[in-house]
Design an enzyme around this catalytic site. Structure first.
Site, PDB file in Angstrom:
ATOM      1  N   ARG A  68       0.818  -1.214   0.000  1.00  0.00           N
ATOM      2  CA  ARG A  68       0.000   0.000   0.000  1.00  0.00           C
ATOM      3  C   ARG A  68       0.849   1.260   0.000  1.00  0.00           C
ATOM      4  O   ARG A  68       0.415   2.314  -0.477  1.00  0.00           O
ATOM      5  CB  ARG A  68      -1.000  -0.023   1.158  1.00  0.00           C
ATOM      6  CG  ARG A  68      -2.138  -1.022   0.914  1.00  0.00           C
ATOM      7  CD  ARG A  68      -3.068  -1.131   2.093  1.00  0.00           C
ATOM      8  NE  ARG A  68      -2.415  -1.687   3.256  1.00  0.00           N
ATOM      9  CZ  ARG A  68      -2.352  -2.989   3.562  1.00  0.00           C
ATOM     10  NH1 ARG A  68      -2.916  -3.863   2.760  1.00  0.00           N
ATOM     11  NH2 ARG A  68      -1.755  -3.402   4.641  1.00  0.00           N
ATOM     12  N   GLU A 105       7.271 -11.357  13.810  1.00  0.00           N
ATOM     13  CA  GLU A 105       6.873 -12.035  15.047  1.00  0.00           C
ATOM     14  C   GLU A 105       7.230 -13.520  15.003  1.00  0.00           C
ATOM     15  O   GLU A 105       7.698 -14.086  15.976  1.00  0.00           O
ATOM     16  CB  GLU A 105       5.371 -11.844  15.279  1.00  0.00           C
ATOM     17  CG  GLU A 105       4.903 -12.358  16.617  1.00  0.00           C
ATOM     18  CD  GLU A 105       3.440 -12.061  16.878  1.00  0.00           C
ATOM     19  OE1 GLU A 105       2.926 -12.600  17.868  1.00  0.00           O
ATOM     20  OE2 GLU A 105       2.822 -11.303  16.103  1.00  0.00           O
TER      21      GLU A 105
END
Length: 181
Positions: A68, A105
């Site tokens: 984006r 993560e």
């Protein structure tokens, strides 16, 4: 942090009004913030573009982070009359590339930019992206551009998720957020 001007305040209001919250995505317990409706709204996209262009005033290049951020970089660069640089996920560009690995993560990822054809040394660059969460991708983009000799002056994001600590992860890079939650 400096007080936002009228353009940033207007953009922030539209981001707040148009951002869609999706419960339990991508995993249960997560409330995903989808800014895609902001970009699909003519007034939202225009307000975000104007506000981010003010952050980027005086730069020679606008770097947008996959994916984006590409939309933002192109719109802001066009408004400023400068070029846009797509910072891609690893494996999307032909060699040679400059690359930067970073931790996610649960694993790692790589960002890349072309190593030829786009002179970066000494150029003033701003980084733009949609969301600042933990800061890992933005920090990796900053390091990647610094390694090429670019002068990264700031970053601008549409939405900052303050509880995730991304701003601290990218310090001392100056970050301008249009809306913070």
């Amino acid at each position: 942090m400096t007080e936002p001007g009228p353009a940033a305040r207007r953009a922030g209001e539209l981001v707040a009004a148009l951002t869609r919250e999706v419960a339990d995505f991508p995993t249960p317990g997560i409330a995903f913030k989808d800014v895609t409706p902001v970009f699909a709204d003519a007034a939202g996209l225009a307000a975000v573009t104007v506000a981010l262009a003010q952050v980027a005033a005086g730069v020679e290049l606008v770097a947008g982070i996959d994916a984006r951020g590409f939309l933002l970089a192109g719109a802001v660069a066009e408004r400023l009359g400068v070029g846009a640089l797509a910072v891609r996920k690893g494996g999307k560009l032909p060699p040679p590339v400059h690359s930067e690995s970073y931790q996610l993560e649960y694993g790692s990822a790589v960002l890349e930019i072309p190593a030829e054809g786009i002179p970066l040394a000494g150029r003033r660059v701003v980084i733009v992206d949609d969301v600042l969460a933990t800061g890992g991708t933005l920090a990796a983009t900053h390091r990647l551009l610094q390694h090429t000799g670019a002068d990264v002056i700031a970053a601008g994001v549409v939405l900052e998720l303050t509880d995730l600590g991304g701003r601290a992860a990218v310090a001392p890079l100056e970050v301008h957020s249009l809306h913070r939650i």
